[in-house]
Write a protein that holds these residues in place. Sequence first.
Motif, short mmCIF file in Angstrom:
data_model
loop_
_atom_site.label_atom_id
_atom_site.label_comp_id
_atom_site.label_asym_id
_atom_site.label_seq_id
_atom_site.Cartn_x
_atom_site.Cartn_y
_atom_site.Cartn_z
N THR A 196 -111.88 33.21 37.66
CA THR A 196 -110.98 32.14 37.24
C THR A 196 -111.72 30.94 36.67
OG1 THR A 196 -111.00 31.27 39.50
CG2 THR A 196 -109.22 32.79 38.94
N VAL A 208 -102.07 26.30 39.55
CA VAL A 208 -102.82 27.26 40.35
C VAL A 208 -103.16 28.47 39.48
CG1 VAL A 208 -102.79 28.73 42.40
CG2 VAL A 208 -101.64 26.52 42.44
N THR A 210 -104.74 32.21 39.87
CA THR A 210 -104.97 33.16 40.96
C THR A 210 -105.14 34.57 40.43
OG1 THR A 210 -103.46 31.79 42.29
CG2 THR A 210 -104.12 33.90 43.21
N ILE A 212 -104.92 38.28 42.28
CA ILE A 212 -104.52 38.94 43.52
C ILE A 212 -104.71 40.44 43.36
CG2 ILE A 212 -102.67 39.27 45.20
CD1 ILE A 212 -101.33 36.78 44.00
N ASN A 218 -106.00 37.94 48.14
CA ASN A 218 -106.36 37.04 47.06
C ASN A 218 -107.86 37.14 46.78
OD1 ASN A 218 -106.67 34.79 45.31
ND2 ASN A 218 -106.98 33.45 47.07
N ARG A 221 -108.62 32.03 43.94
CA ARG A 221 -107.52 31.07 43.76
C ARG A 221 -108.13 29.70 43.48
NH1 ARG A 221 -104.14 27.50 46.84
NH2 ARG A 221 -101.95 27.61 46.19
N SER A 254 -94.40 28.26 47.00
CA SER A 254 -95.61 29.02 47.24
C SER A 254 -95.70 29.47 48.69
CB SER A 254 -96.84 28.17 46.87
OG SER A 254 -98.03 28.78 47.32
#
Length: 348
Positions: A196, A208, A210, A212, A218, A221, A254
Amino acid sequence: MCPDATSMNEISSARSPLTSPVTLHSALLAAAVLLLAVLGVVTQLSLDTASRNEVQRALRDTERNTQKLAVRVGEVLDRVDQTTLLVKSLHETGNPMSLSGLRAAGLVTLDTTRALLITDRRGVVQESTSPDVALNLADEDDFKRHLHDPALGLSIGAPQPDHLNGGWMLPVMRRLTHDGQFDGVVVAMLDPGSLTKGFDHGEAPGTVITVIGLDNINRSRRLDGSISFGEKVDAQKVLQRSREIRETLQPFYSQVDGTARFFTALPIDRYPMVAVVAVSADAVTAGYQQTRLRLLGWSAAVALLIVFGTLVLWRQARGLDSSRREARRAKALYVATLDGSLDALWLM
């Protein structure tokens, strides 16, 4: 002697209820109320349209960013995949090369990995690009999976703390064979932040980024410059809610921090992972609030104009009403005087 029929009719009409001014006032009030109601409906529709357009614009932006994130993660994993395939191919064809030799030849790059290592069938590390790695991987769950599953390809493990170097690492592992039998694994210790990295630059606060896994763990993140790993997140539910957001244009809260967000989730090609970009609902509605204030300001100005115009017309209607009443009284007095004069003349 009584007045004739014509005089009686005139007197009767002069004394009839004055309904015209009342009807005029009622029509004026009805028109004003109708205009205000139409203004309210138009204002509400405009606000709803502005809100919907703002959310749709935000979702288009998040979808583009999510596609870029999915491509980025795919590229990172592709490089790791190619590296592990090269090591596997050289190992299984009987032409193994040391990892240092592969790096010297430019065949292995470690731009996104902390270390690359090879184990034997017992999990003992035989070679590594870094001295700061575990010496035995036999107890690792991913190692056991490759040991017992010949059909397993590239596996992406859960984030693990790097006790020797600090931080976290993501083990990406591939099975090695010799004469068809399990002969160890090649492992790339991937930096989770590399999945990321750079995607939160220029984004609104609270965005955010993320990645996954389909195993509901996760992998990376990123929120306002901070990175976290390992949280449990239902990937299928995230994909389902992403579809619901596109249909309803309503945010979801969330599972991690309870913040309302709009987000887009997309599966990553060739890998069991999902890319997610979520923007804060407050950030999305910030632009809408300015539009809302402008619309409400214009609506209030138009409403005041309607009320002021109604008051002006109301006063004019009252003046017209008074003039009509005076005219009717004068006519009735004239008729009565004329009738009385005729009667007096007749008697004389």
